[in-house]
Design a protein around this motif. Structure first.
Motif, mmCIF file in Angstrom:
data_model
loop_
_atom_site.group_PDB
_atom_site.id
_atom_site.type_symbol
_atom_site.label_atom_id
_atom_site.label_comp_id
_atom_site.label_asym_id
_atom_site.label_seq_id
_atom_site.Cartn_x
_atom_site.Cartn_y
_atom_site.Cartn_z
ATOM 1 N N HIS A 7 -23.839 51.415 5.171
ATOM 2 C CA HIS A 7 -23.643 50.000 5.504
ATOM 3 C C HIS A 7 -23.178 49.897 6.955
ATOM 4 O O HIS A 7 -21.993 49.685 7.219
ATOM 5 C CB HIS A 7 -22.608 49.382 4.567
ATOM 6 C CG HIS A 7 -23.005 49.393 3.125
ATOM 7 N ND1 HIS A 7 -23.648 48.340 2.517
ATOM 8 C CD2 HIS A 7 -22.874 50.359 2.165
ATOM 9 C CE1 HIS A 7 -23.884 48.639 1.242
ATOM 10 N NE2 HIS A 7 -23.428 49.864 1.003
ATOM 11 N N GLU A 84 -29.129 47.091 -0.453
ATOM 12 C CA GLU A 84 -28.743 47.611 -1.732
ATOM 13 C C GLU A 84 -28.983 46.571 -2.812
ATOM 14 O O GLU A 84 -28.518 45.437 -2.692
ATOM 15 C CB GLU A 84 -27.259 48.020 -1.669
ATOM 16 C CG GLU A 84 -26.725 48.614 -2.950
ATOM 17 C CD GLU A 84 -25.368 49.302 -2.736
ATOM 18 O OE1 GLU A 84 -24.871 49.362 -1.595
ATOM 19 O OE2 GLU A 84 -24.813 49.766 -3.738
ATOM 20 N N ASP A 194 -22.860 56.225 2.067
ATOM 21 C CA ASP A 194 -22.376 54.941 1.558
ATOM 22 C C ASP A 194 -21.183 54.447 2.383
ATOM 23 O O ASP A 194 -20.403 53.627 1.914
ATOM 24 C CB ASP A 194 -22.001 55.010 0.065
ATOM 25 C CG ASP A 194 -21.972 53.631 -0.599
ATOM 26 O OD1 ASP A 194 -22.595 52.693 -0.047
ATOM 27 O OD2 ASP A 194 -21.324 53.495 -1.643
HETATM 28 MN MN MN Z 1 -23.581 50.998 -0.960
#
Ligand code: MN
Length: 241
Positions: A7, A84, A194
């Motif tokens: 992200h 996502e 992540d």
């Molecule tokens: Mn994620």
């Protein structure tokens, strides 16, 4: 170096992270949590071809933002990557589960209509339900199970459905995560972080922390480090055009 689920826009200073990623020549899949964030990411990523931006609608946000699913589908014309997206079956999101499923079905249908997409999928406490949706959806493209937390049997089922897996340092910190990774189809695995959600030793992971994955996989798969690195590059080349 590859981070296939990060992200970028959620770090305190995204521009600095993007600059460091460029400096290191890294390949990153920048996932987004809303279709509006997708637009913003395209802007700050600029012309760096090694960073691809995925359009997403995070299942945890579907309760308040389900109306934005139309924007996700429209954005599919501009990217080969979705994420996502997925389902979250944890207690605090159980109330929106039916809505989450409708949103995911709409996105999968749009992926089919567009000839398939690479889809980074969230499946926390909902692995079976996500696999059911993949199974029923038809040719959605390539599902990539991110931070897979299912059982070994579910992993085999996902594998049979053509899923890929992105694995990160946080997942591989646990015995369960390492056991799953050991049995994954090696030609369908990619590193992820992540970040900044994914953490290691209490600190948010940076995209370049994805290199932590390599020695762990080398150990689990009994392969030299260089062979794991080569395999990851090869996997990326087969998935990303
Ligand atoms: Mn994620």
């Amino acid at each position: 170096m590859i981070d296939f689920h990060c992200h970028l826009d959620l770090y305190p200073e995204p521009a600095k992270v993007v600059a460091e990623v460029a400096k290191r020549g890294m390949y990153v899949l920048a996932v987004t949590t809303t279709p509006r964030a997708f637009e913003g990411n395209l802007r700050f990523v600029g012309s760096n071809r090694r960073i691809r931006v995925a359009v997403g609608l995070h299942p945890e946000l579907v309760g308040e933002r389900h109306a934005e699913v139309g924007l996700v589908c429209a954005a599919l014309l501009r990217t080969r990557y979705v994420g996502e997206v997925g389902l979250d079956g944890s207690p605090q999101h159980w109330g929106t589960f039916a809505t989450q499923r409708n949103v995911l079905r709409t996105i999968f249908k749009a992926c089919c209509d567009q000839g398939g997409r690479v889809i980074s999928l969230h499946s926390r406490m909902a692995v079976q339900a996500v696999l059911d949706e993949i199974e029923q959806a038809g040719p959605i493209g390539t599902p990539v199970m991110h931070w897979f937390g299912g059982t070994p049997d579910e992993m085999v089922r996902a594998s049979g459905l053509g899923c890929w897996f992105s694995v990160g340092p946080a997942m591989l910190n646990s015995k369960k995560g390492r056991l799953l990774a050991a049995g994954m189809p090696r030609d369908r695995v990619l590193p992820e972080t992540d970040g900044p959600f994914g953490q290691s030793r209490g600190k948010p992971l940076t995209p370049w922390d994805c290199e932590l994955v390599i020695p762990i996989l080398a150990d689990l798969w009994d392969m030299p480090l260089s062979a794991v690195e080569a395999l990851m590059s090869d996997n990326l080349r087969r998935l990303v055009i």
